[in-house]
Design a protein around this motif. Structure first.
Motif, mmCIF file in Angstrom:
data_model
loop_
_atom_site.group_PDB
_atom_site.id
_atom_site.type_symbol
_atom_site.label_atom_id
_atom_site.label_comp_id
_atom_site.label_asym_id
_atom_site.label_seq_id
_atom_site.Cartn_x
_atom_site.Cartn_y
_atom_site.Cartn_z
ATOM 1 N N ASP A 134 21.738 -34.948 -7.238
ATOM 2 C CA ASP A 134 22.756 -34.282 -6.683
ATOM 3 C C ASP A 134 22.754 -32.827 -7.234
ATOM 4 N N GLN A 135 22.543 -32.641 -8.450
ATOM 5 C CA GLN A 135 22.638 -31.574 -8.995
ATOM 6 C C GLN A 135 21.411 -30.714 -8.662
ATOM 7 N N LEU A 136 20.197 -31.333 -8.385
ATOM 8 C CA LEU A 136 18.924 -30.774 -8.017
ATOM 9 C C LEU A 136 19.205 -30.227 -6.425
ATOM 10 N N TRP A 137 19.690 -31.153 -5.492
ATOM 11 C CA TRP A 137 20.265 -30.916 -4.287
ATOM 12 C C TRP A 137 20.999 -29.651 -4.204
ATOM 13 N N ARG A 138 22.010 -29.648 -4.994
ATOM 14 C CA ARG A 138 23.065 -28.355 -4.867
ATOM 15 C C ARG A 138 22.139 -27.217 -5.430
ATOM 16 N N ALA A 139 21.448 -27.428 -6.160
ATOM 17 C CA ALA A 139 20.719 -26.194 -6.608
ATOM 18 C C ALA A 139 19.749 -25.627 -5.648
ATOM 19 N N VAL A 140 19.045 -26.524 -5.084
ATOM 20 C CA VAL A 140 18.271 -26.254 -3.883
ATOM 21 C C VAL A 140 18.958 -25.512 -2.946
ATOM 22 N N ASP A 141 20.005 -26.100 -2.506
ATOM 23 C CA ASP A 141 20.818 -25.659 -1.405
ATOM 24 C C ASP A 141 21.362 -24.170 -1.980
ATOM 25 N N ALA A 142 21.617 -23.988 -2.927
ATOM 26 C CA ALA A 142 22.258 -22.678 -3.468
ATOM 27 C C ALA A 142 21.156 -21.530 -3.417
ATOM 28 N N LEU A 143 19.810 -21.837 -3.084
ATOM 29 C CA LEU A 143 18.805 -20.875 -3.181
ATOM 30 C C LEU A 143 19.107 -20.089 -2.060
ATOM 31 N N PRO A 144 18.614 -18.801 -2.087
ATOM 32 C CA PRO A 144 18.516 -17.887 -0.794
ATOM 33 C C PRO A 144 17.694 -18.583 -0.118
ATOM 34 N N GLY A 145 17.900 -18.170 1.374
ATOM 35 C CA GLY A 145 17.156 -19.399 2.411
ATOM 36 C C GLY A 145 15.654 -19.351 2.666
ATOM 37 N N VAL A 146 15.089 -18.208 2.310
ATOM 38 C CA VAL A 146 13.617 -18.501 2.596
ATOM 39 C C VAL A 146 13.241 -19.319 1.129
ATOM 40 N N TYR A 147 13.601 -19.046 0.258
ATOM 41 C CA TYR A 147 13.105 -20.262 -0.882
ATOM 42 C C TYR A 147 13.452 -21.394 -1.023
ATOM 43 N N ARG A 148 14.825 -21.490 -0.346
ATOM 44 C CA ARG A 148 15.100 -23.026 -0.076
ATOM 45 C C ARG A 148 14.370 -23.962 0.961
ATOM 46 N N GLU A 149 14.003 -22.746 2.010
ATOM 47 C CA GLU A 149 13.172 -23.344 3.153
ATOM 48 C C GLU A 149 11.659 -23.602 2.677
ATOM 49 N N ALA A 150 11.300 -22.771 1.704
ATOM 50 C CA ALA A 150 9.799 -22.909 1.106
ATOM 51 C C ALA A 150 9.910 -24.442 0.213
ATOM 52 N N ILE A 151 10.797 -24.444 -0.369
ATOM 53 C CA ILE A 151 10.981 -25.806 -1.486
ATOM 54 C C ILE A 151 11.095 -26.829 -0.420
ATOM 55 N N TRP A 152 11.900 -26.964 0.732
ATOM 56 C CA TRP A 152 11.925 -28.264 1.450
ATOM 57 C C TRP A 152 10.504 -28.304 2.243
ATOM 58 N N LEU A 153 9.960 -27.368 2.848
ATOM 59 C CA LEU A 153 8.751 -27.495 3.498
ATOM 60 C C LEU A 153 7.814 -28.213 2.671
ATOM 61 N N PHE A 154 7.728 -27.436 1.527
ATOM 62 C CA PHE A 154 6.850 -28.054 0.411
ATOM 63 C C PHE A 154 6.958 -29.345 -0.197
ATOM 64 N N TYR A 155 8.119 -29.743 -0.708
ATOM 65 C CA TYR A 155 8.483 -30.964 -1.372
ATOM 66 C C TYR A 155 9.041 -31.819 -0.403
ATOM 67 N N GLY A 156 10.040 -31.521 0.345
ATOM 68 C CA GLY A 156 10.785 -32.332 1.047
ATOM 69 C C GLY A 156 9.930 -33.003 2.071
ATOM 70 N N HIS A 157 9.046 -32.077 2.668
ATOM 71 C CA HIS A 157 8.215 -32.605 3.888
ATOM 72 C C HIS A 157 6.595 -32.697 3.602
ATOM 73 N N GLU A 158 6.451 -32.346 2.308
ATOM 74 C CA GLU A 158 5.033 -32.635 1.709
ATOM 75 C C GLU A 158 4.081 -31.857 2.555
ATOM 76 N N LEU A 159 4.220 -30.656 3.145
ATOM 77 C CA LEU A 159 3.453 -29.683 3.791
ATOM 78 C C LEU A 159 2.545 -29.002 2.723
ATOM 79 N N SER A 160 1.434 -28.643 3.223
ATOM 80 C CA SER A 160 0.563 -27.881 2.340
ATOM 81 C C SER A 160 1.175 -26.414 2.703
ATOM 82 N N ILE A 161 0.720 -25.517 1.630
ATOM 83 C CA ILE A 161 0.956 -24.263 1.776
ATOM 84 C C ILE A 161 0.814 -23.581 3.355
ATOM 85 N N GLU A 162 -0.526 -23.897 3.589
ATOM 86 C CA GLU A 162 -0.614 -23.327 5.187
ATOM 87 C C GLU A 162 0.355 -23.752 5.938
#
Lengths: 176, 359
Positions: free
Chosen positions: A111-139
């Motif tokens: 939960d703490q991690l979720w909150r921390a991720v959610d509290a990130l500015p949009g572009v960083y949160r998006e990057a984290i979600w896409l890379f880790y949450g959706h296991e996409l490559s950088i490209e």
């Protein structure tokens, strides 16, 4: 090759919904934090996918292409929501953790991690979600976010740095 | 680049990887898939589905704007400009639009244009916007002004077809809505306008900026969150285009009189009295009904030379019902251009469910 007949198009859409429907609804929910809205919007996304099947150019995977449409739709929704009603609920800094008991430690940490991720500015949160949450490559993440690969790398680095700083050692890694 | 190349080896990294396992319970169900397919099936080719589709697209962009004020009957008219319709682009069937003027249930069909709306915004009106500062923006300075024209709606019109579309062949309906779900069930708060297309040609799969300065307009200082919704039609019927049918309520109408009631400076006021009879077996709430009135000389109804109006059927705050078989006189008070003898023009009145326009 683009499907030609209506039947082919519908058949392809069904395949795409089966293959990527879960990814779409989860990605949208990551942006919206609203399951009902995510359910509605994900259906709209597949309608859009259907309407633009001819535009798919094989320059990316179907997954990346569809997730890009979904991300775009979610951002549009949020932009409108911000103008329409009150801003999305923000997570207060230093929100108290649930009682730390051995049985709930991991949950609390997540939960703490979720909150921390959610509290990130949009572009960083998006990057984290896409890379880790959706296991996409950088490209792939860059394509979905409509950013350059370099920008995506930077966002990921900074996002992680912010998380470390924000969590401030609050994660009890050793207890995992 | 391999994902692992970009991973950092620490506890945070390990923890972040657990994110991928989160939300596993959130799934795109078979039911949702079925709903998508049903919506696809439903929207080809009938009319309301097309409107819904346009609206969905608009919602996708969430063209929310701030325009406020409690508007009651909101009447707008389009600046008249003469000019030949350019027939070179789409096959035009000039007899497509239909209407009847005698007692009956008039309906009105129009071909929907493959035009999407993007980048909608509502901004304070500037000298630039009223002075042709934006390419493709039609003149607005010929429109009579009943109130300060303080806001201008800007948008980009996107041609989704393989053929160019001349802006002068387009007729738009612009709705500034109070509710997200469409036109309000009652008349308060919504603004409706007939609008011209842009002055240029929208290339195939291309776009053109467009703007419109509502007149009358709510004061910019009392904005509330509003949604802009547009429907674009061809001025004349186009073969194989989806159609929009307006006037499907089971209410027979007949225009009884058109009376000019006064003139003030550059405006004349006139009232249209219409007999309305409920031909159905159920009561109809007049508060939920919108009137569309068109005046012309026999040309196609959406021609640039016709006068087009939206108006509410009743301004009453209380629900007003038209019972089965019941008749009553509806009065529409409108504004027109001085010198135009509105009573000598042929008049057409279409009654539509507000929900039809907003859905």
């Amino acid at each position: 090759m683009s499907p030609q007949s209506q039947e082919e198009r519908v058949s392809l859409l069904q395949e795409l919904m089966r293959a990527f429907g879960h990814d779409v609804i989860r990605l949208i929910d990551h942006y919206l934090h609203d399951r009902h809205a995510a359910e509605d919007l994900s259906q709209d996304v597949f309608l859009k996918v259907y309407d633009h099947l001819d535009d798919f150019r094989n320059e990316s995977s179907y997954k990346t292409w569809i997730l890009a449409i979904a991300a775009n739709a979610a951002k549009d929704y949020l932009r409108a929501a911000a103008r329409r009603v009150t801003p999305m609920e923000t997570i207060p800094e230093g929100a108290p953790l649930p009682a730390v008991e051995s049985a709930v430690v991991e949950r609390a940490q997540r939960d703490q991690l979720w909150r921390a991720v959610d509290a990130l500015p949009g572009v960083y949160r998006e990057a984290i979600w896409l890379f880790y949450g959706h296991e996409l490559s950088i490209e792939e993440a860059a394509r979905v976010a409509k950013a350059s690969v370099g920008a995506m790398k930077t966002r990921l680095h900074r996002g992680r740095a912010m998380l470390r700083e924000g969590l401030g050692g609050g994660l009890d890694y050793e207890s995992r | 680049m391999n994902r692992d190349d970009f991973k950092e080896q620490d506890d945070l990294e390990a923890f972040l990887r657990t994110l991928a396992r989160e939300k596993r319970d959130l799934t795109f169900t078979d039911e949702m898939q079925a709903r998508v397919l049903k919506r696809i099936e439903e929207r080809t080719p009938p009319v309301t589905a097309r409107i819904a589709s346009q609206k969905r697209k608009l919602f996708g962009r969430r063209a929310w704007v701030g325009i406020g004020a409690a508007a009651v009957a909101c009447v707008a008219w389009v600046l008249i400009a003469t000019g030949l319709i350019n027939n070179r682009i789409f096959t035009i069937n000039s007899s497509f639009h239909t209407a009847s003027t005698g007692a009956g249930i008039p309906s009105f069909s129009a071909s929907l244009a493959p035009v999407d709306v993007a980048q909608v915004s509502v901004l304070p009106t500037t000298a630039q916007t009223t002075n042709h500062g934006v390419p493709g923006v039609p003149r607005t300075n010929g429109i009579m002004s009943l109130a300060p024209q303080s806001v201008t709606v800007h948008a980009t019109l996107v041609n989704q077809s393989d053929r160019p579309i001349a802006g002068k062949d387009l007729q738009g309906m612009l709705f500034i809505l109070k509710n997200s779900s469409g036109l309000s069930p009652l008349q308060w708060g919504d603004w409706e306008y007939f609008v011209n297309g842009p002055s240029g040609v929208i290339p195939a799969h291309g776009s053109l900026p467009w703007s419109f300065t509502p007149n009358p307009t709510p004061p910019f200082t009392s904005l509330a969150s509003r949604q802009v919704h547009m429907i674009w039609m061809f001025r004349k019927g186009v073969q194989n285009a989806p159609t929009l049918t307006i006037g499907t309520l089971p209410i027979a109408t007949q225009v009884q009189s058109v009376v000019v009631t006064g003139r003030v400076q550059s405006v004349q006021f006139f009232t249209v009295n219409v007999t309305a009879r409920n031909e159905s077996q159920r009561a109809i709430a007049l508060n939920h009904v919108m009137g569309i009135l068109i005046f012309g000389k026999g040309e196609p109804l959406l021609s640039r030379s016709t006068y087009k109006y939206f108006d509410d059927v009743t301004h009453s705050a209380k629900m007003e019902w038209l019972k089965p078989g019941q008749s009553r006189i509806l009065s529409f008070t409108l504004t027109g251009v001085p010198g135009v003898e509105m009573q000598k023009l042929s008049s057409h009145v279409f009654l539509v469910a507000r929900s039809q326009l907003g859905v």
